[in-house]
Motif scaffolding. Structure first.
Motif, PDB file in Angstrom:
ATOM      1  N   GLY A 394       0.796  -1.215   0.000  1.00 19.43           N
ATOM      2  CA  GLY A 394       0.000   0.000   0.000  1.00 19.43           C
ATOM      3  C   GLY A 394       0.827   1.262   0.000  1.00 19.43           C
ATOM      4  O   GLY A 394       2.036   1.249   0.217  1.00 19.43           O
ATOM      5  N   THR A 475      -7.371   3.863  -3.386  1.00 17.95           N
ATOM      6  CA  THR A 475      -6.090   3.230  -3.137  1.00 17.95           C
ATOM      7  C   THR A 475      -6.259   1.969  -2.312  1.00 17.95           C
ATOM      8  O   THR A 475      -7.320   1.689  -1.746  1.00 17.95           O
ATOM      9  N   LYS A 476      -5.168   1.213  -2.205  1.00 20.36           N
ATOM     10  CA  LYS A 476      -5.208  -0.016  -1.411  1.00 20.36           C
ATOM     11  C   LYS A 476      -5.421   0.307   0.067  1.00 20.36           C
ATOM     12  O   LYS A 476      -5.885  -0.524   0.835  1.00 20.36           O
ATOM     13  N   ASP A 477      -5.030   1.554   0.455  1.00 21.48           N
ATOM     14  CA  ASP A 477      -5.190   1.927   1.845  1.00 21.48           C
ATOM     15  C   ASP A 477      -6.599   2.445   2.143  1.00 21.48           C
ATOM     16  O   ASP A 477      -6.885   2.875   3.250  1.00 21.48           O
TER      17      ASP A 477
END
Length: 479
Positions: A394, A475-477
């Motif tokens: 991430g 985003t992955k976060d």
């Protein structure tokens, strides 16, 4: 139909876009040459005071020992000389311990003697920027960076008023002229003035190259284009090392990295102005002409002929509006203020540390040309590693990890003895690579944290290189 969809109909990442990216990327090779130029043009050679003339020495062969005190390493001191020649030091049983004999010393009233070597002809030897004047060497680089800082705001505003292509063409010319003027500078003050104006132009090149790229490239291709532009800056560090090795005289080196911008100025007249900017500026007829040219180059002439000024206005009306302007949107809400401050701090800390390492190559005691090559080469795996880290762990972890590793390496160099040159160099190389990875993470992070319509404004916070921001995605976060 949005403007992005309109570009897709006209060929997407077609022949025009590929040629355009290449033409804009080539000048980026020279960004590193100017940003890091003072590693070579302001190198400090070994030097010592010019000895006081001796009346009975017509041949000039009086030993240096009697005129210049020695430092702790039994080398001539750089900034002091004996008031009177110490003839007794020539005796067999004499000592060279300066503090023991108590001889009076004075500053270098008659100038300095510089040793031949890598830095035989630099601005330091030209204007004696040593001893009491040594801080002027850093002042010159600070003035150049101040030009970049001012230019980032100035040319950003002017490009919105006069267009991206016009400002980019002007900045190419300004950089060529001021770079050549720097090479011919008769005094240090003129040198600093020319470097300041060159810094202004460098900021204009960075901002307007990025804007033109972003406004002609489809969203899905921006990550690839950004990577290409980033590696152009990295390749430019190799170019600088090669040119500096071949041209050790600072004036010729300065001229060599400046003259290419006259060529860039000439072919920049062939650039097509941003159609998006032209429509916003009330010039849909010119935008239509440019878009039809793009369609023809991409082999989509029929699609281009179908366009109309009304269709262009409609496409721009579907762009998300920003009341009060893009810059105001960065601080409009508490959430955006937090993001803007956080991103700004990341850019500042990364840039500050990056240039602190990249501009001190001589301080590591290793061959400076080799150091420049190694410092440039480490960016290649570092940026690839950052992409992998972003995909696996991430954005936040990759960003924080790269900054933490850079900080550890920089702090470690504080406690490593100066004698362990290779260890210090290793820490510095790892630290610079980590900062290059941090730049890569920060640019992607910035492009995703800000809305697409203002992401290019936020992306201009950095000076290390020019890339093209990504569009807004999740985003992955989870941001």
């Amino acid at each position: 139909m949005t403007f992005v969809e309109l570009l897709a109909r006209l060929g997407g990442m077609g022949r025009f876009q590929v040629t355009y990216v290449a033409a804009l990327a080539i000048p980026l090779l020279m960004l590193a040459s100017h940003n890091l130029l003072q590693n070579f043009t302001a190198g400090v050679p070994e030097h010592h005071c010019r000895p006081r003339p001796v009346a009975n020495d017509s041949a000039g062969d009086v030993p240096l020992l009697i005129s210049i005190p020695s430092d702790g390493h039994h080398r001539p001191q750089r900034c002091r000389r004996y008031v009177e020649p110490q003839w007794h030091l020539l005796e067999v049983n004499s000592t060279v311990n300066d503090t023991a004999n108590g001889a009076a010393t004075e500053p270098c009233h008659d100038g300095w003697t510089y040793h031949d070597g890598v830095f035989a002809h630099t601005i330091v030897t030209e204007w004696d920027l040593v001893c009491e004047s040594k801080t002027l060497r850093q002042v010159a680089q600070s003035i150049y960076m101040a030009g970049i800082l001012l230019g980032s705001g100035l040319f950003g505003i002017l490009s919105d008023k006069f267009g991206r292509r016009a400002l980019l063409t002007w900045c190419y010319l300004q950089l060529g002229v001021t770079g050549a003027g720097t090479a011919a500078a008769p005094t240090f003050i003129v040198y600093c003035l020319c470097r300041f104006l060159a810094g202004l132009a460098m900021a204009g090149v960075s901002l307007n190259s990025a804007s033109l790229c972003m406004e002609w490239i489809p969203t899905e291709a921006r990550a690839v284009v950004g990577t290409i532009n980033g590696y152009c800056y990295t390749l430019g560090q190799f170019v600088l090392a090669a040119v500096a090795f071949g041209l050790p005289h600072w004036r010729w080196l300065q001229l060599a990295v400046s003259l290419p911008f006259f060529l860039f100025f000439l072919y920049s007249w062939l650039f097509v102005e941003s159609a998006r900017w032209q429509v916003i500026s009330g010039r849909p007829d010119l935008a239509l002409k440019g878009l039809r040219k793009v369609a023809r180059i991409n082999g989509r002439k029929e699609e281009g002929d179908k366009l109309s000024e009304e269709a262009l206005r409609t496409s721009m009306c579907q762009e998300p509006p920003l009341p009060g302007g893009a810059l105001a949107a960065l601080v409009r809400t508490p959430g955006m203020r937090t993001v803007s401050c956080g991103v700004s701090f990341v850019w500042f800390s990364t840039s500050f540390a990056y240039y602190g390492l990249a501009m001190d190559l001589q301080g590591f005691g290793v061959d400076i040309y080799l150091s420049q090559l190694v410092f440039g080469a480490v960016d290649i795996p570092a940026k690839l590693a950052s992409v992998l880290a972003i995909s696996c762990v991430g954005r936040r972890v990759a960003q924080g990890g790269s900054l933490a590793l850079a900080g550890i390496c920089i702090l470690a160099n504080i406690i490593v003895p100066m004698e362990l040159q290779m260890l210090r160099m290793a820490f510095a190389v790892i630290g610079k690579g980590s900062l290059a990875a941090s730049f890569n993470c920060a640019y992607i992070f910035s492009g995703e944290l800000f809305p697409t319509v203002i992401s290019h404004r936020a992306g201009h916070l950095k000076d290390e290189e020019v890339t093209v921001p990504l569009s807004t995605t999740k985003t992955k976060d989870g941001v």
